[in-house]
Motif scaffolding. Sequence first.
Motif, PDB file in Angstrom:
ATOM      1  N   VAL A  26       0.983  -1.301  -0.345  1.00 34.03           N
ATOM      2  CA  VAL A  26       0.069  -0.423   0.160  1.00 34.03           C
ATOM      3  C   VAL A  26       1.223   1.471   0.637  1.00 34.03           C
ATOM      4  CG1 VAL A  26      -1.984   0.934   1.192  1.00 34.03           C
ATOM      5  CG2 VAL A  26      -1.671  -1.649   1.153  1.00 34.03           C
ATOM      6  N   SER A  27       0.760   2.215  -0.986  1.00 28.73           N
ATOM      7  CA  SER A  27       1.393   3.197  -1.325  1.00 28.73           C
ATOM      8  C   SER A  27       0.749   4.280  -0.054  1.00 28.73           C
ATOM      9  CB  SER A  27       1.680   3.625  -1.956  1.00 28.73           C
ATOM     10  OG  SER A  27       1.827   5.102  -2.712  1.00 28.73           O
ATOM     11  N   VAL A  28       1.049   5.219   0.576  1.00 30.48           N
ATOM     12  CA  VAL A  28       0.087   5.881   1.410  1.00 30.48           C
ATOM     13  C   VAL A  28       0.703   7.701   0.715  1.00 30.48           C
ATOM     14  CG1 VAL A  28      -0.288   4.314   3.128  1.00 30.48           C
ATOM     15  CG2 VAL A  28       2.197   6.243   2.976  1.00 30.48           C
ATOM     16  N   THR A  29       1.728   7.833  -0.112  1.00 22.86           N
ATOM     17  CA  THR A  29       1.747   8.858  -0.669  1.00 22.86           C
ATOM     18  C   THR A  29       3.015   9.097  -1.576  1.00 22.86           C
ATOM     19  OG1 THR A  29       2.865  10.757   0.398  1.00 22.86           O
ATOM     20  CG2 THR A  29       3.745   8.996   0.972  1.00 22.86           C
ATOM     21  N   ASP A  30       3.283   9.786  -2.666  1.00 25.50           N
ATOM     22  CA  ASP A  30       4.127   9.501  -3.649  1.00 25.50           C
ATOM     23  C   ASP A  30       4.386  10.533  -3.005  1.00 25.50           C
ATOM     24  OD1 ASP A  30       2.495  12.355  -3.817  1.00 25.50           O
ATOM     25  OD2 ASP A  30       3.212  12.306  -5.616  1.00 25.50           O
ATOM     26  N   ARG A  31       4.545  11.441  -1.863  1.00 23.09           N
ATOM     27  CA  ARG A  31       5.046  12.338  -1.858  1.00 23.09           C
ATOM     28  C   ARG A  31       6.609  11.921  -1.513  1.00 23.09           C
ATOM     29  NH1 ARG A  31       3.654  17.705  -2.334  1.00 23.09           N
ATOM     30  NH2 ARG A  31       1.403  17.796  -2.968  1.00 23.09           N
ATOM     31  N   CYS A  32       8.017  12.466  -1.503  1.00 28.84           N
ATOM     32  CA  CYS A  32       9.789  12.266  -0.281  1.00 28.84           C
ATOM     33  C   CYS A  32      10.338  12.799  -0.288  1.00 28.84           C
ATOM     34  CB  CYS A  32       9.939  10.845  -1.281  1.00 28.84           C
ATOM     35  SG  CYS A  32      11.195  10.617  -0.243  1.00 28.84           S
ATOM     36  N   ASP A  33      11.259  12.780   0.608  1.00 25.11           N
ATOM     37  CA  ASP A  33      11.822  13.574   1.212  1.00 25.11           C
ATOM     38  C   ASP A  33      13.058  13.328   0.329  1.00 25.11           C
ATOM     39  OD1 ASP A  33      12.222  11.943   2.701  1.00 25.11           O
ATOM     40  OD2 ASP A  33      12.833  12.994   4.650  1.00 25.11           O
ATOM     41  N   PHE A  34      13.547  12.404  -0.455  1.00 23.65           N
ATOM     42  CA  PHE A  34      14.733  12.360  -1.791  1.00 23.65           C
ATOM     43  C   PHE A  34      13.935  12.374  -2.632  1.00 23.65           C
ATOM     44  CE2 PHE A  34      16.816   9.153   1.960  1.00 23.65           C
ATOM     45  CZ  PHE A  34      16.769  10.466   2.934  1.00 23.65           C
ATOM     46  N   ARG A  35      15.391  12.697  -3.490  1.00 22.34           N
ATOM     47  CA  ARG A  35      15.126  12.919  -5.087  1.00 22.34           C
ATOM     48  C   ARG A  35      16.013  11.711  -5.469  1.00 22.34           C
ATOM     49  NH1 ARG A  35      11.680  14.567  -3.109  1.00 22.34           N
ATOM     50  NH2 ARG A  35      10.323  17.177  -4.122  1.00 22.34           N
ATOM     51  N   CYS A  36      15.763  10.238  -5.255  1.00 16.15           N
ATOM     52  CA  CYS A  36      16.505   9.656  -5.832  1.00 16.15           C
ATOM     53  C   CYS A  36      16.695   9.564  -7.287  1.00 16.15           C
ATOM     54  CB  CYS A  36      16.087   7.516  -4.850  1.00 16.15           C
ATOM     55  SG  CYS A  36      16.874   7.908  -3.611  1.00 16.15           S
ATOM     56  N   VAL A  37      17.217   9.010  -7.910  1.00 12.85           N
ATOM     57  CA  VAL A  37      17.990   9.563  -9.063  1.00 12.85           C
ATOM     58  C   VAL A  37      17.669   7.912 -10.857  1.00 12.85           C
ATOM     59  CG1 VAL A  37      19.961  10.274  -9.072  1.00 12.85           C
ATOM     60  CG2 VAL A  37      20.116   7.909  -9.505  1.00 12.85           C
ATOM     61  N   TYR A  38      16.781   7.042  -9.805  1.00 19.55           N
ATOM     62  CA  TYR A  38      15.405   5.876 -10.295  1.00 19.55           C
ATOM     63  C   TYR A  38      14.531   5.979  -9.726  1.00 19.55           C
ATOM     64  CZ  TYR A  38      17.120   3.539  -5.731  1.00 19.55           C
ATOM     65  OH  TYR A  38      17.401   3.841  -4.263  1.00 19.55           O
ATOM     66  N   ARG A 143      24.727  12.814  -3.994  1.00 24.23           N
ATOM     67  CA  ARG A 143      24.753  12.314  -5.501  1.00 24.23           C
ATOM     68  C   ARG A 143      22.583  11.225  -5.635  1.00 24.23           C
ATOM     69  NH1 ARG A 143      30.230  12.021  -5.942  1.00 24.23           N
ATOM     70  NH2 ARG A 143      29.645   9.395  -6.986  1.00 24.23           N
ATOM     71  N   ILE A 144      22.938   9.875  -4.763  1.00 25.33           N
ATOM     72  CA  ILE A 144      21.710   9.386  -5.174  1.00 25.33           C
ATOM     73  C   ILE A 144      20.505   9.446  -4.735  1.00 25.33           C
ATOM     74  CG2 ILE A 144      20.627   6.815  -5.127  1.00 25.33           C
ATOM     75  CD1 ILE A 144      23.627   5.916  -4.786  1.00 25.33           C
ATOM     76  N   THR A 145      20.090  10.366  -3.923  1.00 24.94           N
ATOM     77  CA  THR A 145      19.487  10.642  -3.087  1.00 24.94           C
ATOM     78  C   THR A 145      18.807  12.400  -4.015  1.00 24.94           C
ATOM     79  OG1 THR A 145      20.291  11.215  -1.129  1.00 24.94           O
ATOM     80  CG2 THR A 145      19.649   9.350  -1.718  1.00 24.94           C
ATOM     81  N   ARG A 146      20.227  12.777  -3.841  1.00 24.78           N
ATOM     82  CA  ARG A 146      20.264  14.663  -4.223  1.00 24.78           C
ATOM     83  C   ARG A 146      20.229  15.293  -3.165  1.00 24.78           C
ATOM     84  NH1 ARG A 146      16.635  12.763  -8.834  1.00 24.78           N
ATOM     85  NH2 ARG A 146      17.772  12.884 -10.988  1.00 24.78           N
ATOM     86  N   TRP A 147      18.353  14.563  -2.498  1.00 20.79           N
ATOM     87  CA  TRP A 147      18.489  15.715  -1.506  1.00 20.79           C
ATOM     88  C   TRP A 147      18.865  15.481  -0.014  1.00 20.79           C
ATOM     89  CZ3 TRP A 147      12.821  18.372  -2.345  1.00 20.79           C
ATOM     90  CH2 TRP A 147      13.060  18.649  -3.762  1.00 20.79           C
ATOM     91  N   GLY A 148      19.139  13.588   0.252  1.00 16.07           N
ATOM     92  CA  GLY A 148      19.419  13.454   1.514  1.00 16.07           C
ATOM     93  C   GLY A 148      20.923  13.192   2.192  1.00 16.07           C
ATOM     94  N   ARG A 149      20.969  13.167   3.813  1.00 15.88           N
ATOM     95  CA  ARG A 149      21.974  13.049   4.004  1.00 15.88           C
ATOM     96  C   ARG A 149      22.015  11.446   4.868  1.00 15.88           C
ATOM     97  NH1 ARG A 149      22.407  15.180   8.761  1.00 15.88           N
ATOM     98  NH2 ARG A 149      20.121  15.987   9.416  1.00 15.88           N
ATOM     99  N   LEU A 150      23.357  11.466   4.931  1.00 23.04           N
ATOM    100  CA  LEU A 150      23.600   9.686   5.309  1.00 23.04           C
ATOM    101  C   LEU A 150      23.132   9.811   6.498  1.00 23.04           C
ATOM    102  CD1 LEU A 150      24.315   6.514   4.562  1.00 23.04           C
ATOM    103  CD2 LEU A 150      26.446   7.333   4.682  1.00 23.04           C
ATOM    104  N   ALA A 151      23.834  10.676   7.681  1.00 20.87           N
ATOM    105  CA  ALA A 151      24.011  10.689   8.789  1.00 20.87           C
ATOM    106  C   ALA A 151      22.769  10.013   9.602  1.00 20.87           C
ATOM    107  CB  ALA A 151      24.948  11.663   9.063  1.00 20.87           C
TER     108      ALA A 151
END
Length: 342
Positions: A26-38, A143-151
Amino acid sequence: MPADTVQNAAPQLIDPFARAITYLRVSVTDRCDFRCVYCMAEHMEFLPKRDLLTLEELDRLCTSFVELGVRKLRITGGEPLVRKNIMWFFERMGRHLGSGAIEELTLTTNGSQLARFAPQLAAAGVRRINVSLDTLDDDKFRRITRWGRLAQVLEGIEAAQKAGLRVKINTVALKGTNDAEIHRLVEWCDQFGMDLTFIEVMPMGEMGEEDRLDQYYPLSQLRQDLAARLTLTETDYRTGGPARYFRVEETGQRIGFITPLTHNFCESCNRVRLTCTGQLYMCLGQEDDADLRKVMRAGADDAVLKAAIREAITRKPKGHDFDYSRQEVHGQVGRHMSVTGG
């Protein structure tokens, strides 16, 4: 029978190939705080709120599936934990665990919000989660997530484990990006007691500047690369999903492979996917769907809604058509993975 008292409902959703459908993603949203390249373009246009199912509509739909014999619910997105008041929905689904109507309530997440929500997820009855993580390198992660922080993700994983959640890492294999660190990922997962599943990149949605063929790293090659250092023995372990699991003899850990392209897993498919807009996709790799939002918003009672679900299952195909042969993408579908659900 009231939904709260349903227990161990026999599967009523049988597809044309005699497969019982007992697993709903079940997808509950199309929104995400990342923008993964794939997964999505960097500058996404997300759906207007009116197009999304309300949490109450999601509750009603999922409950209908449970009453039809679905035994496992996986909540996905986008990033499910960015949806406002999402813990209310997890608590509602948790009541089906308490009644014995479902066996498992799980979550796929990018991990960014786990530090905030892990204790509440555990309280709702979630016992294991999948965290999408493709690299342990800060620069590559950005680079992969565009907006994410690994930590932030690593902090979330730590919080999840402290809350008692079992964590499995999902890693999309990306040629030229993380193919050189697969051994590091295996060692890191073993260090923290986590299973690891590698996933082939799938042709879902337009990516703008990203090229699917440039990203594609077949898992047959990845397994060969792992086998150069490790002994992999196939097991009969299953989680209800499409992964084939192997035991690493040197460490005892499990590594899974989801290979929709190099090894079609359709013959045992027990899954359907509900989008955040109420479209039921009987196959990830096909465009055919049933508009359950339209049924509900037309005022249908539960009997009519369940009839629409049953009718949709009669159209579940034998398999998908993903194919990267001849250096072009065949079987590509136009919708983004964030809409369908990961």
